[in-house]
Design a protein around this motif. Structure first.
Motif, PDB file in Angstrom:
ATOM      1  N   ASP A   1       5.050  17.360  -6.805  1.00  0.00           N
ATOM      2  CA  ASP A   1       5.904  16.485  -6.000  1.00  0.00           C
ATOM      3  C   ASP A   1       5.080  15.713  -4.980  1.00  0.00           C
ATOM      4  OD1 ASP A   1       8.213  17.214  -7.348  1.00  0.00           O
ATOM      5  OD2 ASP A   1       8.633  18.868  -5.982  1.00  0.00           O
ATOM      6  N   ARG A   2       4.029  16.315  -4.468  1.00  0.00           N
ATOM      7  CA  ARG A   2       3.155  15.638  -3.519  1.00  0.00           C
ATOM      8  C   ARG A   2       2.565  14.369  -4.150  1.00  0.00           C
ATOM      9  NH1 ARG A   2      -0.364  19.587  -2.512  1.00  0.00           N
ATOM     10  NH2 ARG A   2       1.105  20.459  -1.005  1.00  0.00           N
ATOM     11  N   GLU A   3       2.213  14.469  -5.421  1.00  0.00           N
ATOM     12  CA  GLU A   3       1.639  13.300  -6.097  1.00  0.00           C
ATOM     13  C   GLU A   3       2.652  12.149  -6.177  1.00  0.00           C
ATOM     14  OE1 GLU A   3      -0.880  10.668  -7.426  1.00  0.00           O
ATOM     15  OE2 GLU A   3      -1.452  12.638  -6.659  1.00  0.00           O
ATOM     16  N   TYR A   4       3.928  12.472  -6.397  1.00  0.00           N
ATOM     17  CA  TYR A   4       4.958  11.421  -6.407  1.00  0.00           C
ATOM     18  C   TYR A   4       5.063  10.748  -5.038  1.00  0.00           C
ATOM     19  CZ  TYR A   4       6.692  13.112 -10.922  1.00  0.00           C
ATOM     20  OH  TYR A   4       6.813  13.461 -12.236  1.00  0.00           O
ATOM     21  N   ALA A   5       5.037  11.557  -3.991  1.00  0.00           N
ATOM     22  CA  ALA A   5       5.121  11.010  -2.631  1.00  0.00           C
ATOM     23  C   ALA A   5       3.888  10.167  -2.318  1.00  0.00           C
ATOM     24  CB  ALA A   5       5.282  12.132  -1.609  1.00  0.00           C
ATOM     25  N   LEU A   6       2.715  10.648  -2.717  1.00  0.00           N
ATOM     26  CA  LEU A   6       1.486   9.878  -2.486  1.00  0.00           C
ATOM     27  C   LEU A   6       1.505   8.556  -3.253  1.00  0.00           C
ATOM     28  CD1 LEU A   6      -1.220  12.683  -2.503  1.00  0.00           C
ATOM     29  CD2 LEU A   6      -0.597  11.196  -0.581  1.00  0.00           C
ATOM     30  N   GLN A   7       2.032   8.584  -4.467  1.00  0.00           N
ATOM     31  CA  GLN A   7       2.112   7.342  -5.243  1.00  0.00           C
ATOM     32  C   GLN A   7       3.038   6.343  -4.551  1.00  0.00           C
ATOM     33  OE1 GLN A   7       0.244   6.334  -7.878  1.00  0.00           O
ATOM     34  NE2 GLN A   7       1.215   4.394  -7.437  1.00  0.00           N
ATOM     35  N   ALA A   8       4.142   6.825  -4.006  1.00  0.00           N
ATOM     36  CA  ALA A   8       5.045   5.934  -3.274  1.00  0.00           C
ATOM     37  C   ALA A   8       4.332   5.348  -2.056  1.00  0.00           C
ATOM     38  CB  ALA A   8       6.302   6.683  -2.850  1.00  0.00           C
ATOM     39  N   LEU A   9       3.551   6.166  -1.351  1.00  0.00           N
ATOM     40  CA  LEU A   9       2.779   5.653  -0.206  1.00  0.00           C
ATOM     41  C   LEU A   9       1.764   4.617  -0.658  1.00  0.00           C
ATOM     42  CD1 LEU A   9       2.194   8.916   1.844  1.00  0.00           C
ATOM     43  CD2 LEU A   9       3.615   6.952   2.499  1.00  0.00           C
ATOM     44  N   ARG A  10       1.143   4.824  -1.797  1.00  0.00           N
ATOM     45  CA  ARG A  10       0.184   3.839  -2.324  1.00  0.00           C
ATOM     46  C   ARG A  10       0.881   2.514  -2.628  1.00  0.00           C
ATOM     47  NH1 ARG A  10      -1.288   8.346  -5.836  1.00  0.00           N
ATOM     48  NH2 ARG A  10      -2.859   9.519  -4.705  1.00  0.00           N
ATOM     49  N   TRP A  11       2.083   2.598  -3.192  1.00  0.00           N
ATOM     50  CA  TRP A  11       2.834   1.374  -3.496  1.00  0.00           C
ATOM     51  C   TRP A  11       3.150   0.607  -2.213  1.00  0.00           C
ATOM     52  CZ3 TRP A  11       6.538   4.443  -7.087  1.00  0.00           C
ATOM     53  CH2 TRP A  11       5.978   4.548  -8.371  1.00  0.00           C
ATOM     54  N   VAL A  12       3.587   1.331  -1.203  1.00  0.00           N
ATOM     55  CA  VAL A  12       3.903   0.676   0.071  1.00  0.00           C
ATOM     56  C   VAL A  12       2.627   0.100   0.683  1.00  0.00           C
ATOM     57  CG1 VAL A  12       4.786   0.990   2.411  1.00  0.00           C
ATOM     58  CG2 VAL A  12       5.927   2.117   0.490  1.00  0.00           C
ATOM     59  N   ARG A  13       1.536   0.855   0.643  1.00  0.00           N
ATOM     60  CA  ARG A  13       0.252   0.373   1.157  1.00  0.00           C
ATOM     61  C   ARG A  13      -0.142  -0.931   0.461  1.00  0.00           C
ATOM     62  NH1 ARG A  13      -4.322   3.618  -1.114  1.00  0.00           N
ATOM     63  NH2 ARG A  13      -3.710   2.264  -2.831  1.00  0.00           N
ATOM     64  N   ASP A  14      -0.040  -0.945  -0.858  1.00  0.00           N
ATOM     65  CA  ASP A  14      -0.414  -2.142  -1.619  1.00  0.00           C
ATOM     66  C   ASP A  14       0.524  -3.307  -1.309  1.00  0.00           C
ATOM     67  OD1 ASP A  14      -2.448  -0.612  -2.671  1.00  0.00           O
ATOM     68  OD2 ASP A  14      -1.453  -0.298  -4.611  1.00  0.00           O
ATOM     69  N   TYR A  15       1.820  -2.996  -1.145  1.00  0.00           N
ATOM     70  CA  TYR A  15       2.783  -4.035  -0.764  1.00  0.00           C
ATOM     71  C   TYR A  15       2.402  -4.636   0.583  1.00  0.00           C
ATOM     72  CZ  TYR A  15       6.916  -6.108   1.274  1.00  0.00           C
ATOM     73  OH  TYR A  15       7.759  -6.975   1.913  1.00  0.00           O
ATOM     74  N   ARG A  16       2.124  -3.781   1.552  1.00  0.00           N
ATOM     75  CA  ARG A  16       1.779  -4.265   2.894  1.00  0.00           C
ATOM     76  C   ARG A  16       0.470  -5.057   2.881  1.00  0.00           C
ATOM     77  NH1 ARG A  16       4.371  -1.176   7.305  1.00  0.00           N
ATOM     78  NH2 ARG A  16       6.524  -1.837   7.058  1.00  0.00           N
ATOM     79  N   ARG A  17      -0.449  -4.696   2.008  1.00  0.00           N
ATOM     80  CA  ARG A  17      -1.697  -5.468   1.898  1.00  0.00           C
ATOM     81  C   ARG A  17      -1.420  -6.854   1.307  1.00  0.00           C
ATOM     82  NH1 ARG A  17      -5.865  -0.793  -0.293  1.00  0.00           N
ATOM     83  NH2 ARG A  17      -6.170   0.216   1.738  1.00  0.00           N
ATOM     84  N   SER A  18      -0.551  -6.905   0.324  1.00  0.00           N
ATOM     85  CA  SER A  18      -0.212  -8.186  -0.321  1.00  0.00           C
ATOM     86  C   SER A  18       0.711  -9.036   0.541  1.00  0.00           C
ATOM     87  CB  SER A  18       0.479  -7.941  -1.658  1.00  0.00           C
ATOM     88  OG  SER A  18      -0.370  -7.291  -2.544  1.00  0.00           O
ATOM     89  N   HIS A  19       1.554  -8.378   1.313  1.00  0.00           N
ATOM     90  CA  HIS A  19       2.546  -9.048   2.149  1.00  0.00           C
ATOM     91  C   HIS A  19       2.471  -8.479   3.564  1.00  0.00           C
ATOM     92  CE1 HIS A  19       4.215 -10.541  -1.615  1.00  0.00           C
ATOM     93  NE2 HIS A  19       4.204  -9.303  -2.050  1.00  0.00           N
ATOM     94  N   PRO A  20       1.478  -8.906   4.337  1.00  0.00           N
ATOM     95  CA  PRO A  20       1.334  -8.342   5.693  1.00  0.00           C
ATOM     96  C   PRO A  20       2.602  -8.517   6.512  1.00  0.00           C
ATOM     97  CG  PRO A  20      -0.552  -9.707   5.133  1.00  0.00           C
ATOM     98  CD  PRO A  20       0.473  -9.910   4.053  1.00  0.00           C
ATOM     99  N   ARG A  21       2.805  -7.562   7.379  1.00  0.00           N
ATOM    100  CA  ARG A  21       3.988  -7.575   8.236  1.00  0.00           C
ATOM    101  C   ARG A  21       3.992  -8.843   9.082  1.00  0.00           C
ATOM    102  NH1 ARG A  21       6.337  -2.515  10.632  1.00  0.00           N
ATOM    103  NH2 ARG A  21       8.208  -3.304  11.610  1.00  0.00           N
ATOM    104  N   ARG A  22       5.142  -9.482   9.125  1.00  0.00           N
ATOM    105  CA  ARG A  22       5.291 -10.694   9.933  1.00  0.00           C
ATOM    106  C   ARG A  22       5.750 -10.284  11.323  1.00  0.00           C
ATOM    107  NH1 ARG A  22       8.783 -14.451   6.124  1.00  0.00           N
ATOM    108  NH2 ARG A  22       8.198 -16.069   7.587  1.00  0.00           N
ATOM    109  N   THR A  23       5.165 -10.890  12.317  1.00  0.00           N
ATOM    110  CA  THR A  23       5.460 -10.492  13.697  1.00  0.00           C
ATOM    111  C   THR A  23       6.166 -11.596  14.466  1.00  0.00           C
ATOM    112  OG1 THR A  23       3.259 -11.197  14.353  1.00  0.00           O
ATOM    113  CG2 THR A  23       3.535  -8.869  13.810  1.00  0.00           C
ATOM    114  N   GLU A  24       6.942 -12.384  13.761  1.00  0.00           N
ATOM    115  CA  GLU A  24       7.590 -13.524  14.412  1.00  0.00           C
ATOM    116  C   GLU A  24       8.872 -13.159  15.156  1.00  0.00           C
ATOM    117  OE1 GLU A  24       9.880 -15.101  10.430  1.00  0.00           O
ATOM    118  OE2 GLU A  24       7.763 -15.475  10.714  1.00  0.00           O
ATOM    119  N   THR A  25       9.380 -11.950  14.951  1.00  0.00           N
ATOM    120  CA  THR A  25      10.618 -11.548  15.610  1.00  0.00           C
ATOM    121  C   THR A  25      10.391 -11.369  17.101  1.00  0.00           C
ATOM    122  OG1 THR A  25      11.337 -10.425  13.604  1.00  0.00           O
ATOM    123  CG2 THR A  25      12.475  -9.844  15.637  1.00  0.00           C
TER     124      THR A  25
END
Length: 82
Positions: free
Chosen positions: A30-54
């Motif tokens: 189960d840890r591997e599933y959670a780590l994979q989800a974190l990797r997906w989010v990490r990759d998403y954030r790298r491709s789409h950096p957080r916008r700070t316009e708010t």
């Protein structure tokens, strides 16, 4: 639009922190599933950096401080995810 996007980003931050917490308490499979989800989010954030316009100036300063702390915590988790 800015507040809606910020709300989604905050939700993602909460999920990152929650997943990391789960990684420390579940069996290896189960840890591997959670780590994979974190990797997906990490990759998403790298491709789409957080916008700070708010503009958060209209929010309670304590709430803003908590939000910024959560952002930093999530960023650190994602940076350390291998």
């Amino acid at each position: 639009m800015g507040r809606a996007l910020e709300s989604l980003e905050q939700g993602l931050d909460v999920n990152v922190v929650t997943l990391k917490s789960l990684c420390d308490r579940v069996d290896p499979a189960d840890r591997e599933y959670a780590l994979q989800a974190l990797r997906w989010v990490r990759d998403y954030r790298r491709s789409h950096p957080r916008r700070t316009e708010t503009d958060l100036s209209s929010f309670d300063k304590g709430v803003v401080a908590d939000v910024l702390k959560l952002q930093e915590q999530a960023r650190k988790i994602l940076d350390e995810t291998k």
